[in-house]
Design a protein around this motif. Structure first.
Motif, mmCIF file in Angstrom:
data_model
loop_
_atom_site.group_PDB
_atom_site.id
_atom_site.type_symbol
_atom_site.label_atom_id
_atom_site.label_comp_id
_atom_site.label_asym_id
_atom_site.label_seq_id
_atom_site.Cartn_x
_atom_site.Cartn_y
_atom_site.Cartn_z
ATOM 1 N N VAL A 29 0.849 -1.266 -0.079
ATOM 2 C CA VAL A 29 -0.143 -0.006 -0.011
ATOM 3 C C VAL A 29 1.034 1.328 -0.171
ATOM 4 O O VAL A 29 0.402 2.127 -0.414
ATOM 5 C CB VAL A 29 -1.145 -0.028 0.991
ATOM 6 N N GLY A 30 2.202 1.207 0.374
ATOM 7 C CA GLY A 30 2.943 2.362 0.427
ATOM 8 C C GLY A 30 2.652 3.450 1.567
ATOM 9 O O GLY A 30 2.135 3.125 2.531
ATOM 10 N N ARG A 31 3.243 4.520 1.358
ATOM 11 C CA ARG A 31 3.115 5.460 2.471
ATOM 12 C C ARG A 31 1.962 6.402 2.194
ATOM 13 O O ARG A 31 1.242 6.397 1.357
ATOM 14 C CB ARG A 31 4.445 6.220 2.472
ATOM 15 N N ALA A 32 1.782 7.381 3.163
ATOM 16 C CA ALA A 32 0.531 8.376 3.124
ATOM 17 C C ALA A 32 0.715 9.113 2.000
ATOM 18 O O ALA A 32 1.698 9.358 1.430
ATOM 19 C CB ALA A 32 0.615 9.264 4.433
ATOM 20 N N PRO A 33 -0.492 9.575 1.438
ATOM 21 C CA PRO A 33 -0.530 10.191 0.123
ATOM 22 C C PRO A 33 -0.097 11.706 0.291
ATOM 23 O O PRO A 33 0.403 12.162 -0.916
ATOM 24 C CB PRO A 33 -2.107 10.106 -0.190
ATOM 25 N N SER A 34 -0.047 12.223 1.438
ATOM 26 C CA SER A 34 0.524 13.637 1.717
ATOM 27 C C SER A 34 0.697 13.658 3.190
ATOM 28 O O SER A 34 0.468 13.008 4.021
ATOM 29 C CB SER A 34 -0.441 14.650 1.369
ATOM 30 N N GLN A 35 1.489 14.823 3.557
ATOM 31 C CA GLN A 35 1.671 15.027 5.012
ATOM 32 C C GLN A 35 0.522 15.744 5.708
ATOM 33 O O GLN A 35 0.730 15.981 6.724
ATOM 34 C CB GLN A 35 2.764 16.157 5.049
ATOM 35 N N ASP A 36 -0.585 16.084 5.123
ATOM 36 C CA ASP A 36 -1.562 16.653 5.640
ATOM 37 C C ASP A 36 -2.900 15.365 5.976
ATOM 38 O O ASP A 36 -3.975 15.860 6.064
ATOM 39 C CB ASP A 36 -2.271 17.470 4.819
ATOM 40 N N HIS A 37 -2.605 14.140 6.159
ATOM 41 C CA HIS A 37 -3.386 13.388 6.659
ATOM 42 C C HIS A 37 -3.300 13.169 8.120
ATOM 43 O O HIS A 37 -2.071 12.589 8.645
ATOM 44 C CB HIS A 37 -3.304 12.056 5.913
ATOM 45 N N LEU A 38 -4.052 13.445 9.038
ATOM 46 C CA LEU A 38 -4.042 13.705 10.281
ATOM 47 C C LEU A 38 -5.051 13.051 11.144
ATOM 48 O O LEU A 38 -6.141 12.802 10.591
ATOM 49 C CB LEU A 38 -4.060 15.394 10.547
ATOM 50 N N LEU A 39 -4.436 12.552 12.337
ATOM 51 C CA LEU A 39 -5.554 12.202 13.442
ATOM 52 C C LEU A 39 -5.133 13.326 14.341
ATOM 53 O O LEU A 39 -4.024 13.688 14.798
ATOM 54 C CB LEU A 39 -5.167 11.152 14.128
ATOM 55 N N VAL A 40 -6.178 14.168 14.908
ATOM 56 C CA VAL A 40 -6.049 15.298 15.850
ATOM 57 C C VAL A 40 -6.413 14.960 17.179
ATOM 58 O O VAL A 40 -7.524 14.563 17.244
ATOM 59 C CB VAL A 40 -6.321 16.502 15.225
ATOM 60 N N PHE A 41 -5.843 14.874 18.219
ATOM 61 C CA PHE A 41 -6.187 14.757 19.523
ATOM 62 C C PHE A 41 -5.870 16.081 20.385
ATOM 63 O O PHE A 41 -4.981 16.650 20.647
ATOM 64 C CB PHE A 41 -5.104 13.848 20.254
ATOM 65 N N TYR A 42 -7.263 16.400 20.812
ATOM 66 C CA TYR A 42 -7.144 17.846 21.534
ATOM 67 C C TYR A 42 -7.176 17.478 23.026
ATOM 68 O O TYR A 42 -7.903 16.682 23.669
ATOM 69 C CB TYR A 42 -8.673 18.266 21.313
ATOM 70 N N LEU A 43 -5.924 18.093 23.660
ATOM 71 C CA LEU A 43 -5.650 17.857 25.084
ATOM 72 C C LEU A 43 -5.638 19.291 25.654
ATOM 73 O O LEU A 43 -4.405 19.970 25.576
ATOM 74 C CB LEU A 43 -4.203 17.181 24.974
ATOM 75 N N PRO A 44 -6.679 19.839 26.079
ATOM 76 C CA PRO A 44 -6.735 21.134 26.591
ATOM 77 C C PRO A 44 -5.816 21.505 28.094
ATOM 78 O O PRO A 44 -5.426 22.401 28.207
ATOM 79 C CB PRO A 44 -8.205 21.349 26.833
ATOM 80 N N GLU A 45 -5.742 20.509 28.802
ATOM 81 C CA GLU A 45 -4.907 20.879 29.999
ATOM 82 C C GLU A 45 -3.266 20.444 29.790
ATOM 83 O O GLU A 45 -2.889 19.625 29.238
ATOM 84 C CB GLU A 45 -5.156 19.695 31.128
ATOM 85 N N GLN A 46 -2.654 21.679 29.922
ATOM 86 C CA GLN A 46 -1.154 21.614 29.602
ATOM 87 C C GLN A 46 -0.472 20.427 30.298
ATOM 88 O O GLN A 46 0.438 20.047 29.462
ATOM 89 C CB GLN A 46 -0.539 22.806 30.205
ATOM 90 N N SER A 47 -0.694 20.059 31.302
ATOM 91 C CA SER A 47 0.052 19.118 32.059
ATOM 92 C C SER A 47 -0.288 17.947 31.154
ATOM 93 O O SER A 47 0.697 16.980 30.837
ATOM 94 C CB SER A 47 -0.362 18.738 33.445
ATOM 95 N N THR A 48 -1.590 17.587 30.964
ATOM 96 C CA THR A 48 -2.001 16.132 30.024
ATOM 97 C C THR A 48 -0.921 16.275 28.497
ATOM 98 O O THR A 48 -0.681 15.437 28.337
ATOM 99 C CB THR A 48 -3.362 16.113 29.887
ATOM 100 N N TRP A 49 -1.270 17.530 27.941
ATOM 101 C CA TRP A 49 -0.549 17.608 26.719
ATOM 102 C C TRP A 49 1.000 17.388 26.911
ATOM 103 O O TRP A 49 1.730 16.747 26.027
ATOM 104 C CB TRP A 49 -0.919 18.930 26.186
ATOM 105 N N THR A 50 1.707 18.049 27.846
ATOM 106 C CA THR A 50 3.033 17.755 28.159
ATOM 107 C C THR A 50 3.434 16.301 28.462
ATOM 108 O O THR A 50 4.429 15.774 27.742
ATOM 109 C CB THR A 50 3.492 18.605 29.254
ATOM 110 N N ASP A 51 2.556 15.622 29.039
ATOM 111 C CA ASP A 51 2.729 14.169 29.409
ATOM 112 C C ASP A 51 2.843 13.447 28.054
ATOM 113 O O ASP A 51 3.505 12.776 27.813
ATOM 114 C CB ASP A 51 1.844 13.732 30.467
ATOM 115 N N ALA A 52 1.606 13.656 27.120
ATOM 116 C CA ALA A 52 1.603 12.935 25.955
ATOM 117 C C ALA A 52 2.795 13.245 24.950
ATOM 118 O O ALA A 52 3.282 12.156 24.584
ATOM 119 C CB ALA A 52 0.315 13.526 25.313
ATOM 120 N N VAL A 53 3.084 14.225 25.061
ATOM 121 C CA VAL A 53 4.374 14.724 24.142
ATOM 122 C C VAL A 53 5.588 14.115 24.721
ATOM 123 O O VAL A 53 6.391 13.490 23.846
ATOM 124 C CB VAL A 53 4.642 16.121 24.024
ATOM 125 N N ASN A 54 5.665 14.089 25.984
ATOM 126 C CA ASN A 54 7.051 13.460 26.696
ATOM 127 C C ASN A 54 6.892 11.848 26.397
ATOM 128 O O ASN A 54 7.939 11.361 26.249
ATOM 129 C CB ASN A 54 7.222 13.732 27.856
#
Length: 131
Positions: free
Chosen positions: A65-90
């Motif tokens: 199947v190969g790779r994604a057709p573009s760099q704009d195929h996204l799943l977006v997760f909204y993490l409104p709490e700064q600490s939760t967002w930082t934990d997810a990134v880390n």
């Protein structure tokens, strides 16, 4: 719709094991199901047991199947709490995945983008979903 359905996002891949590492170790998803040679397909279903969504990745025997057709195929997760967002990134970084610049600069303003082994992207957005 009179009820809120559960949603499955299904996508083919050539890299089931690499995706397993990205979504399990990086995003903390669990393996909800796994199958081998089901009518010529192998697959994994990942998510959180009580979430209203999950991801399914399949590999058809003999297909590429190969790779994604573009760099704009996204799943977006909204993490409104700064600490939760930082934990997810880390967690993603500790799993060995570094952020990449977003194709659409909007996502870099209050978020970070990570690319899975197939070239599809996941955004951790440090914002509330208000719609």
């Amino acid at each position: 719709m009179p009820f809120l359905p559960k949603m499955r996002v299904a996508r083919p891949s050539d890299n089931l094991e690499a995706l397993l590492q990205f979504y399990k170790q990086g995003l903390g998803f669990e393996v909800l199901a796994r199958f081998d040679d089901h009518d010529g397909f192998d697959g994994i279903i990942l998510g959180h047991p009580n979430a209203p969504y999950h991801l399914e990745f399949t590999k058809a025997h003999g297909e590429v199947v190969g790779r994604a057709p573009s760099q704009d195929h996204l799943l977006v997760f909204y993490l409104p709490e700064q600490s939760t967002w930082t934990d997810a990134v880390n967690t993603m970084k500790l799993a060995g995945f570094d952020p990449v610049p977003s194709f659409n600069p909007y996502w870099d303003k209050v978020g970070l983008t990570f690319q899975d082994p197939d070239g599809y992207r996941v955004v951790f957005q440090c914002a509330e979903w208000n719609r």
